[in-house]
Design a protein around this motif. Structure first.
Motif, PDB file in Angstrom:
ATOM      1  N   VAL A 109       6.302   0.065 -14.279  1.00  0.00           N
ATOM      2  CA  VAL A 109       7.205  -1.017 -14.088  1.00  0.00           C
ATOM      3  C   VAL A 109       8.957  -0.800 -14.523  1.00  0.00           C
ATOM      4  CG1 VAL A 109       7.901  -3.374 -14.366  1.00  0.00           C
ATOM      5  CG2 VAL A 109       5.669  -2.930 -13.990  1.00  0.00           C
ATOM      6  N   ILE A 110       8.754  -0.206 -15.945  1.00  0.00           N
ATOM      7  CA  ILE A 110       9.882   0.228 -16.743  1.00  0.00           C
ATOM      8  C   ILE A 110      10.558   1.404 -15.836  1.00  0.00           C
ATOM      9  CG2 ILE A 110      10.860   0.762 -18.717  1.00  0.00           C
ATOM     10  CD1 ILE A 110       8.835  -1.036 -20.143  1.00  0.00           C
ATOM     11  N   VAL A 111       9.598   2.507 -15.799  1.00  0.00           N
ATOM     12  CA  VAL A 111       9.872   3.782 -15.435  1.00  0.00           C
ATOM     13  C   VAL A 111      10.629   3.715 -14.186  1.00  0.00           C
ATOM     14  CG1 VAL A 111       9.323   6.241 -15.259  1.00  0.00           C
ATOM     15  CG2 VAL A 111       8.440   5.011 -17.257  1.00  0.00           C
ATOM     16  N   GLU A 112       9.587   3.159 -13.001  1.00  0.00           N
ATOM     17  CA  GLU A 112      10.136   3.237 -11.754  1.00  0.00           C
ATOM     18  C   GLU A 112      11.582   2.482 -11.587  1.00  0.00           C
ATOM     19  OE1 GLU A 112       5.940   3.584  -9.339  1.00  0.00           O
ATOM     20  OE2 GLU A 112       7.100   1.656  -9.376  1.00  0.00           O
ATOM     21  N   THR A 113      11.843   1.308 -12.411  1.00  0.00           N
ATOM     22  CA  THR A 113      12.986   0.572 -12.361  1.00  0.00           C
ATOM     23  C   THR A 113      14.161   1.442 -12.822  1.00  0.00           C
ATOM     24  OG1 THR A 113      11.821  -1.629 -12.437  1.00  0.00           O
ATOM     25  CG2 THR A 113      14.219  -1.448 -12.951  1.00  0.00           C
ATOM     26  N   PHE A 146       4.994   1.142  -7.086  1.00  0.00           N
ATOM     27  CA  PHE A 146       4.162  -0.499  -7.196  1.00  0.00           C
ATOM     28  C   PHE A 146       5.162  -1.060  -8.283  1.00  0.00           C
ATOM     29  CE2 PHE A 146       1.494  -3.027  -9.951  1.00  0.00           C
ATOM     30  CZ  PHE A 146       0.715  -3.563  -9.016  1.00  0.00           C
ATOM     31  N   GLY A 147       5.594  -0.393  -9.467  1.00  0.00           N
ATOM     32  CA  GLY A 147       6.371  -1.017 -10.498  1.00  0.00           C
ATOM     33  C   GLY A 147       7.573  -1.730  -9.892  1.00  0.00           C
ATOM     34  N   PHE A 158       0.913  -1.227  -0.087  1.00  0.00           N
ATOM     35  CA  PHE A 158       0.070   0.205   0.019  1.00  0.00           C
ATOM     36  C   PHE A 158       0.872   1.404   0.163  1.00  0.00           C
ATOM     37  CE2 PHE A 158      -3.260  -3.073   1.815  1.00  0.00           C
ATOM     38  CZ  PHE A 158      -3.839  -3.158   0.504  1.00  0.00           C
ATOM     39  N   PRO A 159       1.833   1.380   0.746  1.00  0.00           N
ATOM     40  CA  PRO A 159       2.835   2.504   0.585  1.00  0.00           C
ATOM     41  C   PRO A 159       3.368   2.614  -0.895  1.00  0.00           C
ATOM     42  CG  PRO A 159       3.483   1.484   2.677  1.00  0.00           C
ATOM     43  CD  PRO A 159       2.312   0.413   1.943  1.00  0.00           C
ATOM     44  N   ALA A 160       3.576   1.414  -1.554  1.00  0.00           N
ATOM     45  CA  ALA A 160       4.217   1.469  -2.810  1.00  0.00           C
ATOM     46  C   ALA A 160       3.088   2.011  -3.823  1.00  0.00           C
ATOM     47  CB  ALA A 160       4.679   0.166  -3.291  1.00  0.00           C
ATOM     48  N   LEU A 161       1.944   1.439  -3.582  1.00  0.00           N
ATOM     49  CA  LEU A 161       0.681   1.854  -4.359  1.00  0.00           C
ATOM     50  C   LEU A 161       0.637   3.683  -4.282  1.00  0.00           C
ATOM     51  CD1 LEU A 161      -2.041  -0.787  -4.016  1.00  0.00           C
ATOM     52  CD2 LEU A 161      -0.880   0.101  -6.234  1.00  0.00           C
ATOM     53  N   ARG A 162       0.527   3.995  -3.113  1.00  0.00           N
ATOM     54  CA  ARG A 162       0.660   5.456  -2.845  1.00  0.00           C
ATOM     55  C   ARG A 162       1.543   6.324  -3.468  1.00  0.00           C
ATOM     56  NH1 ARG A 162       2.980   9.229   0.454  1.00  0.00           N
ATOM     57  NH2 ARG A 162       1.767  10.947   1.255  1.00  0.00           N
ATOM     58  N   ALA A 163       2.809   5.796  -3.511  1.00  0.00           N
ATOM     59  CA  ALA A 163       3.997   6.417  -4.146  1.00  0.00           C
ATOM     60  C   ALA A 163       3.637   6.260  -5.790  1.00  0.00           C
ATOM     61  CB  ALA A 163       5.315   5.566  -4.042  1.00  0.00           C
ATOM     62  N   THR A 164       3.083   5.240  -6.197  1.00  0.00           N
ATOM     63  CA  THR A 164       2.840   5.218  -7.565  1.00  0.00           C
ATOM     64  C   THR A 164       1.718   5.976  -8.066  1.00  0.00           C
ATOM     65  OG1 THR A 164       3.710   3.125  -7.972  1.00  0.00           O
ATOM     66  CG2 THR A 164       2.049   3.738  -9.602  1.00  0.00           C
ATOM     67  N   GLY A 165       0.583   6.283  -7.007  1.00  0.00           N
ATOM     68  CA  GLY A 165      -0.454   7.132  -7.251  1.00  0.00           C
ATOM     69  C   GLY A 165      -0.213   8.364  -7.372  1.00  0.00           C
ATOM     70  N   ILE A 166       0.886   8.891  -6.486  1.00  0.00           N
ATOM     71  CA  ILE A 166       1.422  10.241  -6.957  1.00  0.00           C
ATOM     72  C   ILE A 166       2.101  10.623  -8.027  1.00  0.00           C
ATOM     73  CG2 ILE A 166       3.179  11.966  -5.887  1.00  0.00           C
ATOM     74  CD1 ILE A 166       2.829  10.615  -3.080  1.00  0.00           C
ATOM     75  N   PRO A 205      10.751  11.164 -14.485  1.00  0.00           N
ATOM     76  CA  PRO A 205       9.893   9.882 -14.838  1.00  0.00           C
ATOM     77  C   PRO A 205       8.622  10.563 -15.137  1.00  0.00           C
ATOM     78  CG  PRO A 205      10.326  10.248 -12.322  1.00  0.00           C
ATOM     79  CD  PRO A 205      11.426  11.250 -13.267  1.00  0.00           C
ATOM     80  N   VAL A 206       8.105  11.682 -14.724  1.00  0.00           N
ATOM     81  CA  VAL A 206       6.907  12.305 -15.255  1.00  0.00           C
ATOM     82  C   VAL A 206       6.890  12.311 -16.694  1.00  0.00           C
ATOM     83  CG1 VAL A 206       5.204  14.245 -15.063  1.00  0.00           C
ATOM     84  CG2 VAL A 206       6.273  13.279 -12.911  1.00  0.00           C
ATOM     85  N   ILE A 207       7.882  13.308 -17.212  1.00  0.00           N
ATOM     86  CA  ILE A 207       7.595  13.359 -18.601  1.00  0.00           C
ATOM     87  C   ILE A 207       7.982  12.065 -19.505  1.00  0.00           C
ATOM     88  CG2 ILE A 207       8.367  15.796 -18.439  1.00  0.00           C
ATOM     89  CD1 ILE A 207      11.082  15.019 -19.124  1.00  0.00           C
ATOM     90  N   THR A 208       8.959  11.168 -18.966  1.00  0.00           N
ATOM     91  CA  THR A 208       8.980   9.836 -19.691  1.00  0.00           C
ATOM     92  C   THR A 208       7.650   9.156 -19.728  1.00  0.00           C
ATOM     93  OG1 THR A 208      11.360   9.939 -18.674  1.00  0.00           O
ATOM     94  CG2 THR A 208      10.109   7.671 -19.586  1.00  0.00           C
ATOM     95  N   LEU A 209       6.796   9.045 -18.914  1.00  0.00           N
ATOM     96  CA  LEU A 209       5.706   8.467 -19.036  1.00  0.00           C
ATOM     97  C   LEU A 209       4.520   9.196 -19.706  1.00  0.00           C
ATOM     98  CD1 LEU A 209       4.921   7.032 -15.298  1.00  0.00           C
ATOM     99  CD2 LEU A 209       4.986   5.684 -17.478  1.00  0.00           C
ATOM    100  N   ALA A 210       4.623  10.718 -19.522  1.00  0.00           N
ATOM    101  CA  ALA A 210       3.721  11.475 -20.182  1.00  0.00           C
ATOM    102  C   ALA A 210       3.853  11.616 -21.503  1.00  0.00           C
ATOM    103  CB  ALA A 210       3.494  12.915 -19.597  1.00  0.00           C
ATOM    104  N   ILE A 211       4.937  11.624 -22.130  1.00  0.00           N
ATOM    105  CA  ILE A 211       5.285  11.742 -23.504  1.00  0.00           C
ATOM    106  C   ILE A 211       4.438  10.875 -24.340  1.00  0.00           C
ATOM    107  CG2 ILE A 211       7.445  10.671 -23.874  1.00  0.00           C
ATOM    108  CD1 ILE A 211       6.791  14.295 -24.924  1.00  0.00           C
ATOM    109  N   TYR A 212       4.716   9.748 -23.800  1.00  0.00           N
ATOM    110  CA  TYR A 212       3.944   8.472 -24.588  1.00  0.00           C
ATOM    111  C   TYR A 212       2.514   8.701 -24.749  1.00  0.00           C
ATOM    112  CZ  TYR A 212       2.964   3.772 -26.438  1.00  0.00           C
ATOM    113  OH  TYR A 212       2.363   2.772 -27.122  1.00  0.00           O
TER     114      TYR A 212
END
Length: 344
Positions: A285-289, A296-297, A125-133, A214-221
């Motif tokens: 999963v890719i971006v967080e790693t 979560f990833g 659940f803390p991992a889900l919270r971090a990914t939710g942010i 990480p934000v722009i890496t996910l958003a750009i796609y």
């Protein structure tokens, strides 16, 4: 509508039951159990001791009995310490009952994480919270930008603006996260030094310096995909008869777009935006790693790499739930936005 939602909820519960049964079977295959036993003992432990460890921790019980215990529909019997003959917990760092009791997912107990030496809930659940942010800020960037690009491109089909924005959208959609992440890291972190190439420090505090990449890496796609869908919807709406009628009545072009075209053009992108939630959950999963962001990833990769059975099951359950719930919200929202669907 209420009847439709009730039927869909029933389908969701049945789907989750079937998928968790399949995942439970796969993660409890014999090679996975042996790998788990080795990771919890020593590399050169004799097979007899590995088998003893699996028996003492309940992994040799009947498959359906173990699934019933994990689900919480069967009473979990405490383990018996072979040295003392007394009832004991499976793991000293977990909260399994020492008396026969229902203690599974339905009771809020997701099991024990053998990798992180804690309960699954305490790690998941803390991992889900971090990914939710992370997902929140990605959506804050992705949705307005993609809708603006799609609307501008679709307002005047075939113009230079349309061609430039369409090419840019296709280019971003064709670039996977692990490619754009490396490119952004090299440019903004290595060459220019404007941003931090690691988001590990974001767990202590989110800043523009450590959270932008990480934000722009996910958003750009996602921007390219949503923009293309918005453009196609906008082009279709702008050719409708009521748009021509509004223009013939003397309304300005901007007034026609804002008052008549925009609402109808956003119906299709709404569904696409809702479907971005499951994609974001798997995309992280890719971006967080890559950026070492412990969400979560990252947790899913660690669980899979260390054969953390209960944590893998918890991650799978959350993933299935989010996918099915977002699809339900998407269907309900589409029905309210499109009166023709609601009448049917």
């Amino acid at each position: 509508m209420l009847s439709f939602i009730a039927r869909r909820i029933g389908t969701i519960l049945l789907t989750m039951l079937c998928l968790t049964l399949v995942v439970f079977f796969l993660v409890n295959l014999e090679p996975n159990l042996k790998k788990l036993a080795i990771s919890q003992t020593e590399m050169h432990t004799p097979p007899e001791q590995l088998e003893s460890w699996l028996v003492n921790h309940g992994y040799r019980q009947n498959f359906f009995v173990r699934y019933g215990h994990w689900l919480g529909v069967l009473k979990m019997e405490p383990m018996v310490d072979p040295a003392t003959g007394k009832a004991s917990q499976r793991f000293s760092f977990c909260n399994d009952p020492v008396e026969p009791a229902y203690s599974g997912v339905l009771q809020g107990n997701f099991g024990c994480s053998t990798k992180f030496k804690t309960t699954v809930a305490a790690k998941l659940f803390p991992a889900l919270r971090a990914t939710g942010i992370l997902m929140f800020w990605v959506l804050v960037v992705m949705v307005p930008v993609s809708l603006l690009i799609g609307i501008l491109a679709g307002m005047r089909e075939g113009s230079r603006t349309d061609r430039v924005l369409s090419v840019a959208s296709i280019a971003t959609t064709a670039t996977p996260e692990y490619v754009s992440g490396v490119i952004f890291t090299v440019i903004f972190a290595s060459w220019l030094g404007w941003l931090n190439g690691s988001a590990a420090s974001a767990a202590q505090g989110i800043t523009f310096y450590n959270f932008t990449l990480p934000v722009i890496t996910l958003a750009i796609y996602g921007i390219g995909y949503i923009a293309r869908m918005t453009r196609a919807s906008m082009v279709e709406v702008m050719t409708q008869q009521y748009i021509r009628t509004a223009r013939l009545k003397g309304l300005s072009f901007s007034s026609v777009v804002m008052k008549h075209a925009l609402r109808n053009a956003l119906i299709a992108p709404f569904t696409v935006i809702m479907l971005q939630f499951p994609w974001l959950l798997t995309g992280v999963v890719i971006v967080e790693t890559m950026f070492r962001y412990q969400g979560f990833g990252y947790t899913l990769v660690e669980a899979a790499g260390n054969n953390d059975i209960d944590l893998l099951l918890g991650c799978s359950l959350v993933s299935v739930f989010i996918v099915l719930i977002t699809q339900l919200i998407s269907d309900v929202g589409y029905a309210y936005l499109n009166p023709r669907i609601r009448v049917q």
